[in-house]
Structures are given as C-alpha cells and as structure tokens.
Design a protein around this motif. Structure first.
Motif, PDB file in Angstrom:
ATOM      1  N   ILE B   3       0.892  -1.063  -0.035  1.00  7.11           N
ATOM      2  CA  ILE B   3      -0.020  -0.033   0.045  1.00  7.11           C
ATOM      3  C   ILE B   3       0.920   1.176  -0.003  1.00  7.11           C
ATOM      4  CG2 ILE B   3      -0.324   0.090   2.564  1.00  7.11           C
ATOM      5  CD1 ILE B   3      -3.230   0.942   1.885  1.00  7.11           C
ATOM      6  N   GLU B   4       0.385   2.260  -0.792  1.00 13.53           N
ATOM      7  CA  GLU B   4       1.529   3.444  -0.893  1.00 13.53           C
ATOM      8  C   GLU B   4       0.508   4.616  -0.921  1.00 13.53           C
ATOM      9  OE1 GLU B   4       3.857   3.339  -4.186  1.00 13.53           O
ATOM     10  OE2 GLU B   4       5.152   4.992  -3.388  1.00 13.53           O
ATOM     11  N   GLY B  29       4.988   4.404   2.097  1.00 23.16           N
ATOM     12  CA  GLY B  29       4.545   3.085   1.682  1.00 23.16           C
ATOM     13  C   GLY B  29       4.846   1.996   2.380  1.00 23.16           C
ATOM     14  N   ILE B  30       3.936   0.713   2.338  1.00 22.22           N
ATOM     15  CA  ILE B  30       4.496  -0.213   3.399  1.00 22.22           C
ATOM     16  C   ILE B  30       4.500  -1.402   2.399  1.00 22.22           C
ATOM     17  CG2 ILE B  30       3.686  -1.709   5.072  1.00 22.22           C
ATOM     18  CD1 ILE B  30       1.675   0.428   5.832  1.00 22.22           C
ATOM     19  N   ALA B  31       5.736  -2.253   2.675  1.00 22.96           N
ATOM     20  CA  ALA B  31       5.813  -3.536   1.742  1.00 22.96           C
ATOM     21  C   ALA B  31       5.036  -4.607   2.189  1.00 22.96           C
ATOM     22  CB  ALA B  31       7.190  -3.725   1.521  1.00 22.96           C
ATOM     23  N   GLU B  32       4.875  -5.703   1.362  1.00 20.75           N
ATOM     24  CA  GLU B  32       4.270  -6.964   1.829  1.00 20.75           C
ATOM     25  C   GLU B  32       5.243  -7.494   3.062  1.00 20.75           C
ATOM     26  OE1 GLU B  32       1.812  -9.045   0.093  1.00 20.75           O
ATOM     27  OE2 GLU B  32       1.541  -8.154  -1.733  1.00 20.75           O
ATOM     28  N   HIS B  33       4.583  -8.049   3.965  1.00 18.70           N
ATOM     29  CA  HIS B  33       5.106  -8.343   5.278  1.00 18.70           C
ATOM     30  C   HIS B  33       5.829  -7.649   5.913  1.00 18.70           C
ATOM     31  CE1 HIS B  33       3.626 -11.956   2.873  1.00 18.70           C
ATOM     32  NE2 HIS B  33       4.795 -11.949   2.137  1.00 18.70           N
ATOM     33  N   GLU B  34       5.971  -6.223   5.933  1.00 14.58           N
ATOM     34  CA  GLU B  34       6.718  -5.385   6.453  1.00 14.58           C
ATOM     35  C   GLU B  34       5.931  -4.688   7.692  1.00 14.58           C
ATOM     36  OE1 GLU B  34       9.471  -1.632   5.063  1.00 14.58           O
ATOM     37  OE2 GLU B  34       7.287  -1.581   4.613  1.00 14.58           O
ATOM     38  N   VAL B  65      -2.556   3.894  -2.999  1.00 17.92           N
ATOM     39  CA  VAL B  65      -2.618   2.824  -4.063  1.00 17.92           C
ATOM     40  C   VAL B  65      -2.269   1.678  -3.441  1.00 17.92           C
ATOM     41  CG1 VAL B  65      -1.618   1.918  -6.199  1.00 17.92           C
ATOM     42  CG2 VAL B  65      -1.695   4.195  -5.801  1.00 17.92           C
ATOM     43  N   TYR B  66      -3.347   0.625  -3.582  1.00 12.35           N
ATOM     44  CA  TYR B  66      -3.324  -0.798  -2.806  1.00 12.35           C
ATOM     45  C   TYR B  66      -3.020  -1.812  -3.831  1.00 12.35           C
ATOM     46  CZ  TYR B  66      -4.301  -4.787   0.268  1.00 12.35           C
ATOM     47  OH  TYR B  66      -4.216  -6.003   0.628  1.00 12.35           O
ATOM     48  N   ASP B  68      -1.331  -1.607  -6.786  1.00 16.07           N
ATOM     49  CA  ASP B  68      -1.612  -1.235  -7.903  1.00 16.07           C
ATOM     50  C   ASP B  68      -2.827  -0.567  -8.375  1.00 16.07           C
ATOM     51  OD1 ASP B  68       1.212  -1.692  -8.516  1.00 16.07           O
ATOM     52  OD2 ASP B  68       0.862  -3.669  -9.250  1.00 16.07           O
ATOM     53  N   ARG B  69      -3.916  -0.768  -7.327  1.00 14.19           N
ATOM     54  CA  ARG B  69      -5.063  -0.193  -7.486  1.00 14.19           C
ATOM     55  C   ARG B  69      -5.595   0.928  -6.494  1.00 14.19           C
ATOM     56  NH1 ARG B  69     -10.015  -1.560  -5.130  1.00 14.19           N
ATOM     57  NH2 ARG B  69      -8.913  -3.100  -3.842  1.00 14.19           N
ATOM     58  N   GLU B  70      -5.989   2.197  -7.268  1.00 11.58           N
ATOM     59  CA  GLU B  70      -6.133   3.089  -6.612  1.00 11.58           C
ATOM     60  C   GLU B  70      -7.482   2.972  -5.767  1.00 11.58           C
ATOM     61  OE1 GLU B  70      -6.114   7.056  -8.671  1.00 11.58           O
ATOM     62  OE2 GLU B  70      -6.749   8.004  -6.678  1.00 11.58           O
ATOM     63  N   LEU B  71      -7.413   3.369  -4.428  1.00 13.82           N
ATOM     64  CA  LEU B  71      -8.359   3.352  -3.503  1.00 13.82           C
ATOM     65  C   LEU B  71      -9.273   4.531  -3.631  1.00 13.82           C
ATOM     66  CD1 LEU B  71      -6.576   1.702  -0.225  1.00 13.82           C
ATOM     67  CD2 LEU B  71      -8.000   0.675  -2.142  1.00 13.82           C
ATOM     68  N   PRO B  72     -10.462   4.301  -3.388  1.00 13.38           N
ATOM     69  CA  PRO B  72     -11.586   5.682  -3.662  1.00 13.38           C
ATOM     70  C   PRO B  72     -11.002   6.759  -2.788  1.00 13.38           C
ATOM     71  CG  PRO B  72     -12.818   3.618  -2.761  1.00 13.38           C
ATOM     72  CD  PRO B  72     -11.301   3.337  -2.908  1.00 13.38           C
ATOM     73  N   GLN B  73     -11.552   8.002  -3.138  1.00 13.08           N
ATOM     74  CA  GLN B  73     -11.159   9.143  -2.492  1.00 13.08           C
ATOM     75  C   GLN B  73     -12.276   9.196  -1.475  1.00 13.08           C
ATOM     76  OE1 GLN B  73      -8.925  10.492  -4.170  1.00 13.08           O
ATOM     77  NE2 GLN B  73      -8.556  12.332  -3.021  1.00 13.08           N
ATOM     78  N   ARG B  74     -13.699   8.989  -1.642  1.00 13.12           N
ATOM     79  CA  ARG B  74     -14.407   8.942  -0.758  1.00 13.12           C
ATOM     80  C   ARG B  74     -15.133   7.468  -0.439  1.00 13.12           C
ATOM     81  NH1 ARG B  74     -17.079  14.080   0.563  1.00 13.12           N
ATOM     82  NH2 ARG B  74     -18.964  12.684   1.509  1.00 13.12           N
ATOM     83  N   TYR B  75     -15.437   6.815   0.675  1.00 11.90           N
ATOM     84  CA  TYR B  75     -15.654   5.519   0.697  1.00 11.90           C
ATOM     85  C   TYR B  75     -17.356   5.487   1.020  1.00 11.90           C
ATOM     86  CZ  TYR B  75     -11.295   3.199   1.315  1.00 11.90           C
ATOM     87  OH  TYR B  75     -10.098   2.748   0.565  1.00 11.90           O
ATOM     88  N   GLN B  76     -17.767   4.369   0.022  1.00  9.51           N
ATOM     89  CA  GLN B  76     -19.225   3.965   0.340  1.00  9.51           C
ATOM     90  C   GLN B  76     -19.007   2.835   1.019  1.00  9.51           C
ATOM     91  OE1 GLN B  76     -21.508   6.261  -0.341  1.00  9.51           O
ATOM     92  NE2 GLN B  76     -20.005   7.756  -1.222  1.00  9.51           N
TER      93      GLN B  76
END
Lengths: 466, 315, 342
Positions: B3-4, B29-34, B65-66, B68-76
């Motif tokens: 996640i970044e 950012g946070i790497a896998e398993h980190e 970005v999680y 490689d997918r961008e997370l929404p700006q506002r969550y539903q």
C-alpha cells in the motif's frame, strides 16, 4: 514479623503449563448487571414494585373489586372510607303521622307574657333510631305555639352553641319530628326548644340519641341483600369512601387509572418512538440533514402546549364538557418528541465515532446494520431512562388537563377530573380529593424514583473503566 | 509496495476559513510482510494518517494505491466491504473498540457474518479457534466485553480484525492504554501473528522503544508532515532530523546509570496548533539549529543514508 | 539517617466497599520518605499506588473507602484519621499534590493566577499585592513564559504541558515539604514529559522538596527516583534504592517488568512478557499475590503470603527464605550493602 516457618518440602517448585487467559468472575450481561444495580437501590426497587402494583390494580382491579364505578347510591353520598359495615334492615319509612297532643290539654300562649316558657320534660325516640330516619317526640310545654328542633353532633353548651334549627313544628299540638337529613352512624344530640311566636324558651332539653346504620327493605332488595326486617346485613364496603354522587371512590380510582396510565404510558411510548426515529436519522446522516432537522425541533420547543391542546379540541369538534383523550394524546405526541429526538441524535453522533462502529465499517457493514446492530442497542439505556421520566410528565399533564376540564368528561373518571370533583367538597369530605391526589402523587413519584434508579444503573457505562 | 500513500492530505475544516492540517502531503508506503512503525506526539497526525489511508476519513488530496489499484477518494459502504478481506484495523482504546452490548462471539464473528452471511452457529468453530489463537479461553464466547481487562479486550479486537484474514493490519496505538507487562504480551502476540500470517502492519505509537522493537522501518511525523523515515534501528540509533533527535533523547530509559549520565537535552517549546500552517519547516519554532531560511522554505525528504530519508535543510 | 525522615507510613491497609464486595486495595504498605529525595512508587493500574498516596492526603472518599490499619506520620505527626479541618491545614500547605489530569484538578472558571493567589491568601495570609508578586515569581519558576499575561488566562487557554506547570506552581505555592506527583506525565508527550521531569528535578534541588512520584513507567523511575517501591496487587513487593531495583532486582515481578520493556540495546533482545493478568482484589489469592504469574513459583507460594525479606533492600518473595533452593535472585538482597540476614 513473620511467624510462619515453612517446612523444607514446601519449597518444591510447581510446574505450570502456559495456559489461556481465563476469567473467574461469573458472566453478566448488560441487563443482568443493571438489574443487580437497581436491586441495590431500595427506593427505585420500592418504586418498581409500586408501579407493578398500580398496573396490576388497573388491569385486574375490575375482576377483584366488583363495585360498579358508575353506580350512584344517593344514600351513601360523600361517605368517608368504610370497611365491613353492617346495617339493620328496617321497614320503608312510609309517611309518619307523628305524635300529636290533645288540643284540649294544651295550655295556650299567655298574651301577657307572664307565662315563662320552660324546657320540655323529656325527649324520646319513637321506634329505632337508624340512619334511615330518627323520630323524636317530646312532652308539650305550656304556652308553646310551636317547637324548634336542633341537631348537633356534640352536647350543646348553651343556646348559642345550637346553631340553626333542623326544623320546626307547624302547630303547638305537633310534638314530634322526623329527621331524615344525611344521617350517619354516630351519636346525635337532639334539642327541642319551645317558642310562643314571640320568644323562644331560654331553657331547653337535649337528648343524646345513638343512630344505628340501617337500610330499608326496598334498598336491601335493590342491592340483592334479601333479609327479613330486623335482620342485620353486611353492607358494601367503600375503602376509599364515596363521592358526592355516592359512587365508590375505589372503583373510580381503578377506572380512572386506566385513563391516566393509558395516556401516561402510551403517549410517551409513541413520542419516544417518534423521537428515536427522527433523532436516529438526524444523527446518522449528520451535516445539512441534521442541521435542518434540529432546527425543526428547536421550533417545536417554542410551541405552547396548552394552545395546541385547545386548537386540537376545536379541530376535532370537541365541545366543552366532552371527552378529549384523543386530542390530548395527539398533542402530547406531536409536541413532546423533540426531547428523545435530541437525546438519540446526540447518542448516535457520539456512537458513530466510536471505534467499534469504525471497526464494523471496515468489516463492510451496511448503514442499516450499523444503525440497528450498533447504534440503537447502545442508545436503549438512556432512552429507557428518558421514557421513565416522560411517563410521570404525561400522567401529570393528563391530570392537569382533566383537572381544568380539558381532558376526560363525566362519567369517565380520571384521577385529574376526580381531584377536580373532590375539590368542591374539600372541607366537608376531604377524602374525595385526597385519594385521587395521593394516587397521582404516588405514581408520579414512583416513576421519577424509578427513573433515577435506572439512570444510575444504566448510565454507569458498565463498570468498564473501573 | 503493498500500500502506498502519495501526497496524502487530510484537512479538517473548523469553519470561519480555519483548517486543521492534520496530514499534509505525506508519501509513505508499506511493503508486503513489512511492519512500518509510525511515531509522533499527539497532534502529529499519525492516527489521522492511518485512518485516511484506509478510508475511514475522506481524503482532502493525494491518493492511496493498494496493490496497483487506486483506492477511492470517498468511501461508500460497498468500498469498505470490498477491502474488508485485505485491510483491517485495531484501535487504541480497548474500551470503546468493542460494542458493549454484543458478546465476544458476536464481536469476533461479525466480519465473517457480514462477508459470508450465515449464523453464529456456523462460524462457531472458527471463532473459538481465533479466540484461542489470541490467547483467550474458548469458553468465554458468551461473555461481554466489560468482563475483560484492557489487554484481553485488545486480544478480542485482534481476533475480530484477523478472522477475515487481511493482508494489512493498521494498529492504532494498540498498547498505549495498557499496562507495561500487558503491553509486552500484546506486542509479542502481534509479532507472532505477523510471522505466521505474513501480515504487513502499520504500527502507530508514541513509545519509540516499543516501535523500534516491533518495526522493520520507522517513520516520524511532526505536525502533519513526515520528517524522517528509515530502517528502525537506523532512525532510533542515528536519528538525522533534529526533531527525531529531540524525541529520542527525551525518552527516559529504564536504566538509572544511563539516566544519571545523560546530558539534559534542550527540549524547548510545545507542538504548535496545526491550524492554517504557513510554508517553512514545521519544526522551525522549536528547533535548536534553526536558520532563517528554515522559516521560509518547506524542506523536502532527502536520502541521508541507505533507505533513510529526512526532511531538513541542514542535512 | 532517621532524623531526615519526613514522612513515614507503617502497615497501611485500605479497603473499598463496592457492589461486588470489599476490595482490599492497599495491604500492609510501609515506606519512609527522606528529605530532599524522590521515592517512586511504581506499579500497574489497580496495584494500589494511587490509593496509597491519596489516603495520606485524605482524598479517598470514606465510605466507600476505609482505612483498616496503619499509620502515617509527617515529621512525627499522625495524618490518618484527621478531621477535614485538620486535613485542610496541612494539605496544600505541608503536602502539595499534582495529578495526571491537571485540567480537571483546576477550576475552569477561575484564572490560573487567581487560583494560585487564593491558595496564598488562605494558607500564607498574604496581602493581595504580595500574592500577585508571588504568583508571577512562581509561574516564572515553573518556566511559564510571560507570567504576567499567562496568569490572567483560564485553564482552557493552556496546553497540557503548561497546565501541568501551572499545577506544579499551585502545589508548591505554600512551600510544602512533600510533593506528591500522581502520574504527572502520563498524559503528556515524551518531549513535554522531559521538560516537566527536568522542572521537578530543579525544584527539588532548589527547594529541598521531598517527592513521592507515582508512575508506571520504569524509564521515569530511572530518571527521577532515589528510592523505589514496587507495588503489586495492593502490596509493596520490593523496595530499595533505584540501583537496587534496577541492577539487583530481587523480586520476580520487578524482573518481569524490566524484561517486558524493550531496552536500548542494539540487538533486539527477546521481549519477555509476564503471562496472565493481576489478581482480582475482590478475593486476593491466599499466598503470594504474584504466584499465578511467577516463573519460580513454589508450593509454598500458593498458600502462604511471603513476608518482606531484607532490611534496606527488601523483597516480598519466599525465594529469599534461608531454606529456599538457591536461586540467582537470592544473591540480590545479600549483595545490597546494609542488609543483614533476616
């Protein structure tokens, strides 16, 4: 300082398995815990029992107390509380001829005024003195033109002490009087004073007569108490006495509780429900929705209750003297829901930010799930307290409206209207005001104390931070 | 990177044109398993960063970005549901993080029931498994949260978060409300779970020595911006930014001789209000080394050693 | 040595009546406070450390609280069982107190200056003008900048650190001999904590204050304390000088606490947890309060409460009994100079 000297074997080490964390205290849910706390609160508990007793009385009362609250018994009007009274069955009074003296034996009045009127020699009862009638006769007094009869419930000390006469005879020959005026079972002092149309005698004779409770044969038949003349029958008890129309006050209190508690419980339930929905929506959505909805409640507070009550009565075409339970209910529900609405909104706004709601959100919970699973259950405690405090308020409002004649109309009793009736005879028969007033006060007090206890028991946030 | 955050920004409006700059252009950012440790004082924006990162707060700017997918700006609600099996969180306050009206079983099962449907009976075995996995007795299913101590509740919170098997766990000051001996229990438990489940974690705390112990990398925030980030030991033992130095030197060590020998560091001033911040170094007001241009120009993060970045003009 | 004892507490026991029964919050606690030194009472939440000191200054509401045994003497004068009038005379004047939550300890409707001045007027009999000068002096002593301006502000206008400074100024206004600091820095950030600790230390030096510091943070203890008492489940389980406690720990609980904190060692030493949780003081365990969590537990520990072994450095653990199996911990009490055999 230590006197204990351990033996060598006690120093053996103990092997422990790394275990899972366990709890030793018994499990308790929120409500169990609250109930325990409430039980420790003596006042709240006593109030709870009192309220349960009141509800039972309202629901089961008519089956246990058979007296018809609408039955008017003019023989027992404004009777103080009585229990287990008996009465003699006597003949119907009929028309009593009375005792007349032989005109020839009478000494006429002396026109010169030399003849001083004396007291009559003796007064005697004719037949049994009962609450149906007391018949007295007396000996003639020389020179008397007629006689005045007085009745007192104490021995008169002087002529001034007698008060107004009960009646007077119409002729010198009439030497008797029949008293049927609101007789109670007690001692009466009957006094007869002779008069020669100009003066009254300065001396008089008083006779103490014990009056026995009695009903006439006709009345006994009407009350389904068939008994021969002269027999003693048990009378209907009136634990709270009777009102000015001879209706049993206890039966009317039970009947009146239905109106009072109906308004007192149904109206708060309705307006708390309305408020919960309104406040829940306002709190959950927040922002502009919340701002607009809360301004509506602000507006609502400014509305005068009594004015709306009158408007609703007019609107529903209910004239003065007609029963207005429905407009009362409507006015209460429409004008009192803003308090629970604010409460719920505040709670929801607060709970919305709690970590457990955020956790549920992250787990993918939908809005309705959040509201019903997380928010409402955590609002119920304060809501219950609010409801408990709303009930006495509604009961009091009902009593007040009925008292000023805007509530129920006769013959339906309610504690408020009964208080109003009782007020008219407050000095002569205080029980008519006292009993409904006591019931209003006790109920309001009990609900308030219970509310206090509930607040202490529920609001303590579950010992969580102790 | 698992996640970044890219120039993530979160402002809170106070009305009247006032804005709290809680998180200001933070890229991390946070790497896998980190395990990434995030430290800072109260008001530094570390918790807001964590919550904005995973959508509990709407973003004011920037993107996350999680995989490689961008997370929404506002969550539903649907967005949370979609990421429920990927990202979970444990909270600071062990008291408000569990619904007091729900039993432990209902709390732990909640994620499964929301995701898969079903009823408490069908997930019971799994709930017991997780209850014991976090060190609580399986018999306690029908207990209520108030019957547990802070540390035990925190374990329940961990079980609730992990039962849906996320890849990333945000730990928002998970031990700061706990007693010392219990802190170690929870930290060890998190370490074990991280190892066996291959979790990545964002470990937010203010206790530097504990964060160093837990984390692979450590990031330091001050007044909404990132001042230093690098390998945990590097940041702890050779801090570069003056603020990190101040933070580490003011942390008392459980070692009386060391404490007697310590030169009293000059710790001046307090964290200022994060309302309507002006450009320039955020730390300039308290910095013992401040120079005039620190107050004018915002320093950028620059590499000071391998994988070690700090935002200071003087480096 | 005994002449400079300011405060002496002997065998104090306090219990609370609650819904669930009576809680024995403090059991048989004794300690001495020497002039100009800091005694740290360290322990986890619920161990009775706050109750102990609050009892000394009469802050425990009674009921539900009840002192069941013990005495506490301030320079030889008994403190326990005083009337509230007598309490008011020495509380504030001879014993100052600061709390974790300074905001709730100060009156939100009075300015900081007025609150300190009020204490001076009441306890010291100062004139208003003199009190004002003293307030400014006090505020600058606790390093509050611009004291003339700050004294006219209300508590809400102060930050947490400034509020704690104001609280300290208030508590030392009447020049008490003893300052009780109940978790004074727990709610503060670490940089602010460092400032407050520095301030307390310099006040101790300049005024010869004796401080009782209540804390759960071993770092703060190491930084501040001369003497340390470790409390667990309502009892003192170990007490001694700060070096005794940190370098010659003689109780398994103290050892456990130290091992549960990651030290500043370069390699990541394994973090050692203390398993389990503290006992429920509704029903304290029969033997040693720590036996359920102790790695060295013996049969004896489960049934018999251990006494305090040692003299200057004391530990409440059966391992120090002469007949106990040899254990590294045993050497710790013996290593302390001044400890005779028991």
């Amino acid at each position: 300082m230590n006197s204990y000297e351990p033996a060598a074997h006690e120093f053996a080490s103990v092997a422990r398995q790394p275990g899972l964390l366990t709890l030793t205290r018994p499990s308790q849910s929120y409500w169990q815990d609250a109930w325990l706390r409430l039980k420790k609160n003596k006042r709240a508990l006593a109030s709870l029992y009192l309220i349960i007793a009141l509800l039972l009385m309202t629901l089961l009362g008519p089956w246990l107390w058979h007296q018809d609250p609408t039955l008017q018994d003019l023989d027992v009007i404004s009777q103080p509380p009585s229990f287990g009274d008996t009465a003699l069955v006597v003949a119907d009074p009929g028309l009593w001829a009375g005792v007349t003296a032989d005109t020839a034996t009478l000494v006429p009045a002396d026109p010169d005024g030399k003849l001083v009127l004396t007291a009559t020699a003796r007064i005697q009862t004719v037949g049994a003195a009962t609450t149906q009638y007391v018949r007295v006769s007396w000996d003639s007094v020389p020179g008397a033109a007629f006689y005045l009869v007085y009745r007192n419930d104490h021995a008169p000390e002087s002529g001034e002490d007698l008060g107004l006469p009960l009646g007077q005879t119409l002729a010198a020959a009439e030497l008797s009087f029949e008293d049927r005026l609101q007789l109670r079972e007690q001692d009466y002092w009957y006094t007869v004073i002779a008069s020669d149309e100009i003066r009254e005698a300065t001396s008089f004779t008083t006779e103490r007569i014990h009056v026995q409770r009695a009903i006439t044969a006709t009345q006994a038949r009407e009350r389904l108490l068939p008994a021969p003349l002269g027999a003693t029958v048990a009378l209907q008890s009136h634990p709270f006495g009777t009102d000015s129309l001879g209706r049993d006050l206890f039966a009317r209190i039970i009947e009146g509780a239905r109106v009072s508690l109906f308004i007192g419980i149904v109206a708060p339930f309705l307006f708390v429900l309305l408020g919960t929905i309104y406040g829940g929506i306002s709190g959950y959505f927040g922002g502009t929705v919340d701002a607009v909805m809360m301004r509506v409640t602000d507006f609502l507070i400014a509305l005068p209750f009594l004015l709306f009550m009158i408007l609703f009565r007019i609107g529903f075409g209910i004239g003065p003297g007609e029963s207005g339970i429905f407009p009362m209910l409507l006015a209460l529900v429409l004008l009192r829901w803003e308090d629970p609405a604010r409460l719920v909104r505040g709670q929801v706004l607060q709970i919305r930010e709690e970590a457990f709601v955020q956790a549920a959100r992250l787990l993918g919970a939908q809005p309705l799930y959040l509201i019903f699973r997380h928010m409402i259950p955590n609002t119920i405690g304060p809501l219950l307290v609010n409801l408990t405090f709303s009930i006495p308020m509604a009961i009091f409002t009902e009593a007040f409206l009925s008292f000023i004649g805007m509530g129920v109309a006769p013959p339906t009793p309610s504690w408020g209207s009964m208080s109003n009736d009782g007020l008219k005879s407050m000095l002569s028969s205080p029980h008519e005001l006292l009993f409904p007033a006591i019931f209003i006060s006790l109920t309001v007090l009990a609900f308030n104390l219970l509310g206090d206890g509930l607040r202490d028991a529920l609001d303590s946030r579950m010992r969580s931070r102790e | 990177m698992l996640i970044e955050a890219r120039k993530l920004r979160k402002y809170f409006s106070l009305g009247h044109g006032k804005q709290v700059h809680a998180v200001d252009d933070v890229s991390l950012g946070i790497a896998e398993h980190e395990v990434l440790g995030l430290v800072g004082e109260s008001g530094s924006g570390k918790t807001t960063f964590g919550k904005t990162l995973i959508g509990l707060y709407d973003k004011t700017g920037g993107q996350v970005v999680y995989r490689d997918r961008e997370l929404p700006q506002r969550y539903q609600a649907q967005d949370y549901k979609r990421q429920a099996s990927e990202i979970q969180m444990i909270f600071q306050d062990p008291y408000s993080s569990l619904n007091p009206r729900m039993t432990i079983q209902e709390i732990i099962a909640e994620g499964l029931l929301i995701r898969d449907g079903g009823n408490l009976g069908s997930v019971r075995d799994k709930v017991v498994y997780w209850l014991e996995r976090v060190g609580l007795h399986g018999d306690h299913l029908s207990r209520y949260p108030h019957e547990f101590s802070g540390g035990q509740r925190q374990r329940v919170g961990i079980a609730r978060a992990l039962i849906v098997e996320p890849k990333l766990l945000i730990c928002d000051e998970p031990i700061s409300a706990l007693d010392v001996s219990v802190q170690a229990q929870v930290v060890k438990l998190l370490g074990e779970l991280k190892q066996s489940l291959g979790l990545a974690m964002l470990f937010i705390a203010h206790d530097l020595s504990m964060v160093r112990y837990v984390s692979d990398r450590m990031a330091v925030m001050y007044l909404g911006s990132l001042v230093e980030v690098g390998p945990a030991d590097a940041v702890y033992f050779s801090p570069q930014h003056p603020y990190t130095k101040m933070l580490i030197s003011s942390n008392p060590e459980p070692d009386p001789v060391h404490e007697r020998q310590r030169k009293d560091v000059i710790v001046s001033g307090e964290i200022p209000s994060p309302v309507n911040l002006q450009p320039g170094c955020r730390f300039a007001g308290r910095c013992p080394l401040v120079e005039p241009h620190c107050r004018l120009e915002t320093p950028m993060l620059r590499t000071v050693a391998a994988n070690h970045l700090a935002a200071c003009h003087l480096l | 040595m005994s002449s400079d004892i300011i405060l002496e507490v002997d065998n104090l026991a306090v219990e609370f009546a609650t819904f669930g029964g009576s809680v024995q919050a403090v059991r048989d606690v004794s300690f001495k406070l020497h002039k100009g030194t800091t005694l740290a009472i360290v322990g986890e939440s619920g161990c009775g450390k706050s109750v102990t000191v609050q009892t000394l200054v009469g802050l425990i509401p009674m009921p539900p609280g009840r002192i069941t045994a013990g005495s506490a003497r301030l320079r030889g004068e008994e403190l326990l069982g005083l009337s509230s009038d007598q309490l008011n005379r020495y509380r504030g004047k001879r014993i100052g107190m600061i709390f974790q939550d300074a905001m709730s300890a100060l009156n939100p409707t009075m300015t900081i200056g007025d609150q300190i001045a009020e204490t001076l007027l009441v306890h010291m009999g100062m004139s208003a003008a003199a009190a004002r000068q003293e307030v400014i002096a006090l505020l600058s002593q606790v390093q509050i900048p611009e004291p003339e301006r700050r004294m006219r502000q209300y508590p809400f206008e102060f930050s947490g650190g400034m509020l704690q400074r104001a609280m300290i100024a208030l508590s030392i206004a009447c020049q008490p001999e003893v300052l009780i600091a109940d978790e004074p820095t727990t709610a503060l950030d670490v940089t602010i904590q460092a400032q407050i600790l520095q301030l307390l230390e310099s006040l101790q030096r300049s005024r010869g204050l004796s401080i009782i510091l209540i804390t759960h943070d071993l770092g703060v203890v190491a930084r501040m304390a001369h003497e340390v008492a470790v409390m667990y489940a309502g009892q003192i389980v170990e007490q001694g000088s700060v070096d005794d406690i940190f370098y010659r720990s003689a109780h398994p609980y103290t050892l456990g606490l130290k091992a549960a904190m990651p030290g500043k060692t370069a390699q990541k030493a394994e973090l050692h947890e203390i398993p389990g949780s503290p006992p429920d003081l509704f029903a304290p365990p029969a033997g040693c309060g720590f036996h359920a969590r102790c790695p060295h537990v013996m049969q004896l520990c489960e049934s018999k409460a251990p006494p305090l072994f040692g003299a200057a450095h004391q530990a409440r653990c059966w391992l120090h009994h002469a007949q106990a199996p040899t254990h590294p911990l045993r050497q710790q009490l013996l290593a302390t100079t001044g400890n005779g055999s028991c």
